[in-house]
Design a protein around this motif. Structure first.
Motif, PDB file in Angstrom:
ATOM      1  N   ASP A  90       0.829  -1.206   0.000  1.00 36.41           N
ATOM      2  CA  ASP A  90       0.000   0.000   0.000  1.00 36.41           C
ATOM      3  C   ASP A  90       0.866   1.259   0.000  1.00 36.41           C
ATOM      4  N   GLU A  91       2.004   1.188   0.679  1.00 36.38           N
ATOM      5  CA  GLU A  91       2.897   2.344   0.750  1.00 36.38           C
ATOM      6  C   GLU A  91       3.429   2.712  -0.632  1.00 36.38           C
ATOM      7  N   TRP A  92       3.823   1.696  -1.415  1.00 34.70           N
ATOM      8  CA  TRP A  92       4.319   1.954  -2.764  1.00 34.70           C
ATOM      9  C   TRP A  92       3.194   2.453  -3.668  1.00 34.70           C
ATOM     10  N   CYS A  93       1.992   1.919  -3.507  1.00 37.12           N
ATOM     11  CA  CYS A  93       0.860   2.368  -4.332  1.00 37.12           C
ATOM     12  C   CYS A  93       0.553   3.838  -4.075  1.00 37.12           C
ATOM     13  N   GLN A  94       0.552   4.245  -2.804  1.00 32.41           N
ATOM     14  CA  GLN A  94       0.301   5.646  -2.481  1.00 32.41           C
ATOM     15  C   GLN A  94       1.420   6.534  -3.017  1.00 32.41           C
ATOM     16  N   MET A  95       2.647   6.033  -2.959  1.00 33.35           N
ATOM     17  CA  MET A  95       3.780   6.782  -3.498  1.00 33.35           C
ATOM     18  C   MET A  95       3.576   7.077  -4.983  1.00 33.35           C
ATOM     19  N   TYR A  96       2.915   6.171  -5.703  1.00 31.12           N
ATOM     20  CA  TYR A  96       2.656   6.373  -7.129  1.00 31.12           C
ATOM     21  C   TYR A  96       1.467   7.309  -7.357  1.00 31.12           C
ATOM     22  N   LEU A  97       0.393   7.122  -6.613  1.00 34.92           N
ATOM     23  CA  LEU A  97      -0.838   7.868  -6.863  1.00 34.92           C
ATOM     24  C   LEU A  97      -0.698   9.353  -6.537  1.00 34.92           C
ATOM     25  N   GLU A  98       0.070   9.683  -5.503  1.00 33.45           N
ATOM     26  CA  GLU A  98       0.197  11.090  -5.105  1.00 33.45           C
ATOM     27  C   GLU A  98       0.893  11.939  -6.171  1.00 33.45           C
ATOM     28  N   PRO A  99       2.082  11.555  -6.664  1.00 34.85           N
ATOM     29  CA  PRO A  99       2.695  12.349  -7.743  1.00 34.85           C
ATOM     30  C   PRO A  99       1.861  12.351  -9.021  1.00 34.85           C
ATOM     31  N   LEU A 100       1.184  11.242  -9.308  1.00 32.36           N
ATOM     32  CA  LEU A 100       0.351  11.187 -10.509  1.00 32.36           C
ATOM     33  C   LEU A 100      -0.763  12.226 -10.437  1.00 32.36           C
ATOM     34  N   GLN A 101      -1.426  12.314  -9.308  1.00 27.64           N
ATOM     35  CA  GLN A 101      -2.483  13.312  -9.138  1.00 27.64           C
ATOM     36  C   GLN A 101      -1.922  14.725  -9.247  1.00 27.64           C
ATOM     37  N   ILE A 170      26.528 -11.539 -10.391  1.00 24.39           N
ATOM     38  CA  ILE A 170      25.506 -10.555 -10.741  1.00 24.39           C
ATOM     39  C   ILE A 170      24.636 -10.314  -9.522  1.00 24.39           C
ATOM     40  N   GLN A 171      24.761  -9.158  -8.931  1.00 26.23           N
ATOM     41  CA  GLN A 171      24.015  -8.838  -7.729  1.00 26.23           C
ATOM     42  C   GLN A 171      22.677  -8.198  -8.089  1.00 26.23           C
ATOM     43  N   PRO A 172      21.598  -8.590  -7.424  1.00 24.33           N
ATOM     44  CA  PRO A 172      20.321  -7.923  -7.677  1.00 24.33           C
ATOM     45  C   PRO A 172      20.377  -6.484  -7.204  1.00 24.33           C
ATOM     46  N   LEU A 173      19.792  -5.585  -7.985  1.00 26.21           N
ATOM     47  CA  LEU A 173      19.776  -4.184  -7.600  1.00 26.21           C
ATOM     48  C   LEU A 173      18.754  -3.963  -6.492  1.00 26.21           C
ATOM     49  N   LEU A 174      19.106  -3.143  -5.533  1.00 26.57           N
ATOM     50  CA  LEU A 174      18.204  -2.862  -4.429  1.00 26.57           C
ATOM     51  C   LEU A 174      17.080  -1.936  -4.890  1.00 26.57           C
ATOM     52  N   SER A 175      15.911  -2.136  -4.336  1.00 27.25           N
ATOM     53  CA  SER A 175      14.805  -1.240  -4.649  1.00 27.25           C
ATOM     54  C   SER A 175      15.110   0.141  -4.082  1.00 27.25           C
ATOM     55  N   PRO A 176      14.874   1.200  -4.830  1.00 30.56           N
ATOM     56  CA  PRO A 176      15.175   2.547  -4.344  1.00 30.56           C
ATOM     57  C   PRO A 176      14.250   2.945  -3.207  1.00 30.56           C
ATOM     58  N   ALA A 177      14.674   3.923  -2.436  1.00 35.42           N
ATOM     59  CA  ALA A 177      13.859   4.420  -1.340  1.00 35.42           C
ATOM     60  C   ALA A 177      12.610   5.097  -1.883  1.00 35.42           C
ATOM     61  N   LEU A 178      11.587   5.156  -1.047  1.00 31.72           N
ATOM     62  CA  LEU A 178      10.324   5.749  -1.480  1.00 31.72           C
ATOM     63  C   LEU A 178      10.495   7.207  -1.891  1.00 31.72           C
ATOM     64  N   ALA A 179      11.229   7.977  -1.099  1.00 33.31           N
ATOM     65  CA  ALA A 179      11.391   9.404  -1.399  1.00 33.31           C
ATOM     66  C   ALA A 179      12.086   9.607  -2.740  1.00 33.31           C
ATOM     67  N   ALA A 180      13.149   8.840  -2.973  1.00 34.65           N
ATOM     68  CA  ALA A 180      13.871   8.958  -4.240  1.00 34.65           C
ATOM     69  C   ALA A 180      12.994   8.524  -5.405  1.00 34.65           C
ATOM     70  N   SER A 181      12.223   7.466  -5.213  1.00 28.18           N
ATOM     71  CA  SER A 181      11.337   6.990  -6.275  1.00 28.18           C
ATOM     72  C   SER A 181      10.243   8.006  -6.573  1.00 28.18           C
ATOM     73  N   ARG A 182       9.737   8.667  -5.531  1.00 28.20           N
ATOM     74  CA  ARG A 182       8.689   9.673  -5.728  1.00 28.20           C
ATOM     75  C   ARG A 182       9.186  10.817  -6.598  1.00 28.20           C
ATOM     76  N   GLU A 183      10.396  11.293  -6.333  1.00 26.83           N
ATOM     77  CA  GLU A 183      10.944  12.395  -7.123  1.00 26.83           C
ATOM     78  C   GLU A 183      11.236  11.959  -8.555  1.00 26.83           C
ATOM     79  N   ARG A 184      11.765  10.747  -8.702  1.00 24.20           N
ATOM     80  CA  ARG A 184      12.058  10.246 -10.048  1.00 24.20           C
ATOM     81  C   ARG A 184      10.767  10.060 -10.842  1.00 24.20           C
TER      82      ARG A 184
END
Length: 217
Positions: A90-101, A170-184
């Motif tokens: 839910d946290e990631w979904c809200q992170m997407y919906l807020e910048p979209l709006q 081959i190391q898996p890439l870490l998921s970015p932080a919510l704040a960084a993802s929101r700005e990107r």
């Protein structure tokens, strides 16, 4: 959708088998009209660092096909039409919906008519929020070559599955932080929605264009 796609492939296999071609390579050549690269080995080293495991699996299995019969059970990550979700909480979904709006409201303000004094804010799309919990979008493999476009409202953000994370080299890439993802995400949406070329035209390669003059009486 998966059953319809599998049935379409089976029908094409039946048609090719009815041709009674002499070699499997000839059979695969005919089938490549619907599923390209069957039996074609490709160098995947350059893609393994950031490609999804599903994509790498499909490319590997497609390249290893040696018989027409193999296509019946060949793997395709979009055979069911679903692009797997990456905004799995839910946290990631809200992170997407807020910048979209926010960006949609910016776009509405930018393109509204000067004479229009009414400024109605665009609400958050809760229906989209329910959708992205289960899928990033929909995409058909388009075996029929009908030019079906994918619908992928969620860009490459969130929790992704990268290729071969169990390999030590081959190391898996870490998921970015919510704040960084929101700005990107906000920058991505602004570039996409606030650009003057919001609707981009594409001319298909098989489009026939005729130019001339018509005499009027």
């Amino acid at each position: 959708m998966e059953s319809a796609n599998r049935q379409f492939l089976q029908d094409r296999i039946n048609e090719i088998e009815a041709m009674h071609l002499s070699t499997e390579e000839e059979n695969l050549h005919e089938m490549r009209d619907y599923w390209p690269d069957l039996g074609v080995q490709r160098d995947l080293d350059s893609r393994q660092d950031d490609a999804s495991r599903d994509l790498i699996r499909r490319l590997c299995e497609t390249g290893n096909v040696s018989r027409l019969e193999d296509v019946k059970i060949l793997y395709h990550e979009h055979i069911d039409g679903i692009i797997p979700p990456t905004l799995v909480t839910d946290e990631w979904c809200q992170m997407y919906l807020e910048p979209l709006q926010s960006v949609c409201n910016e776009a509405a303000e930018q393109h509204e008519d000067d004479d229009d004094d009414e400024n109605i804010p665009i609400p958050r799309c809760e229906e989209l929020g329910h959708f992205i919990k289960y899928a990033n979008g929909v995409e058909d493999p388009d075996f029929r070559r009908s030019g079906i476009p994918a619908w992928e409202p969620v860009p490459q953000i969130g929790i992704r599955a990268f290729a071969f994370p169990d390999r030590l080299t081959i190391q898996p890439l870490l998921s970015p932080a919510l704040a960084a993802s929101r700005e990107r995400l906000k920058e991505y949406l602004r570039a996409d929605l606030l650009d003057d070329r919001f609707i981009r035209g594409v001319v298909d390669s098989d489009l026939e264009v005729k130019v001339g003059f018509q005499r009027t009486h």
